[in-house]
Motif scaffolding. Structure first.
Motif: not given
Length: 250
Positions: A14-20, A23-32, A57-68
């Motif tokens: 569904p549209d609410r989910f995506h990951i950005t 370029e020089e930082g983390p994965y930004l996770v949308y849609g929880q 692990y929680a993904t409640q922040d919008e977006p959730t920044a995950l280490c890469r």
């Protein structure tokens, strides 16, 4: 609506989910999407055979920044360490569909496609004599093993095909996994499941796939995808949790 490449057999989330991928930082996770450890565990013969979930692990922040970059002290989350650590964030992966550069292996019961560039060193493909040999064998057992091992490839490097247009794909709800490899004593990729789109910061959307593994150690040569380097470097995320093997067998 812009048209994206979607791998056959994939249901787009569904549209609410995506990951950005920054370029020089983390994965930004949308849609929880739910985020859990996924331990890759062996059978009694020592072959990697099944997954067992660990801590959530929680993904409640919008977006959730995950280490890469692999250096955060608050993994799986980003703490800004990418700014100071020695790593190459360059996104070098092909923009073409995975199957365009895949090898094909025909068999009497089922076919197999394999794109080695996406190997995440999960090793489900090695059990029972290796999937590339199994696909060439006749009989229900060989067919079922080929499908089983291809389906459990977290990266989607391997796909089993029952006919020319329909790969056999496991069903996944949109979700994320933190792969853990107790047998090798290391931590693996970020496992993206259920057709979640992954895009660059410049807006380019990679082929949408049912199963994707993204680099967490910061050292892959095929970023944003995992190439198995975490195993050779002994990457550890330091997260708690160590489920005991169940002895699940074929």
């Amino acid at each position: 609506m812009e048209k994206f490449n979607v791998q056959p057999g994939t249901k787009v989330a569904p549209d609410r989910f995506h990951i950005t991928v920054m370029e020089e930082g983390p994965y930004l996770v949308y849609g929880q999407p739910p985020l859990k450890q996924q331990f890759m565990l062996p059978n009694r013969e020592g072959e990697i055979w099944y997954y067992k979930a660990g801590k959530e692990y929680a993904t409640q922040d919008e977006p959730t920044a995950l280490c890469r970059c692999g250096a955060s002290k608050t993994k799986p989350y980003c703490d800004g360490s990418h700014v100071h650590t020695d790593w190459d964030p360059s996104l070098t992966a092909s923009e073409e569909p995975l199957l365009d550069e895949a090898e094909s292996f025909g068999g009497p019961e089922v076919a197999l496609t394999d794109n080695r560039e996406y190997c995440a060193f999960a090793r489900f493909c090695d059990a029972k004599g290796q999937v590339w040999n199994l696909v060439e064998e006749e009989g229900e057992r060989a067919r079922d093993l080929t499908i089983r091992e291809a389906d459990r490839c977290p990266a989607g490097r391997l796909s089993a095909w029952l006919d020319a247009s329909h790969p056999h794909e496991p069903h996944f709800e949109p979700s994320l996994g933190l792969l853990e490899d107790p047998q090798r004593g290391c931590s693996g990729a970020l496992w993206v499941r259920g057709g979640i789109p992954i895009q660059r910061e410049d807006g380019f959307v990679y082929e949408i796939r049912n199963r994707v593994t993204l680099c967490r150690c910061g050292q892959s040569s095929n970023k944003p995808y995992c190439d198995g380097t975490h195993a050779s470097m002994g990457f550890r995320d330091g997260l708690p949790g160590k489920p005991e093997p169940d002895g699940e067998e074929w």
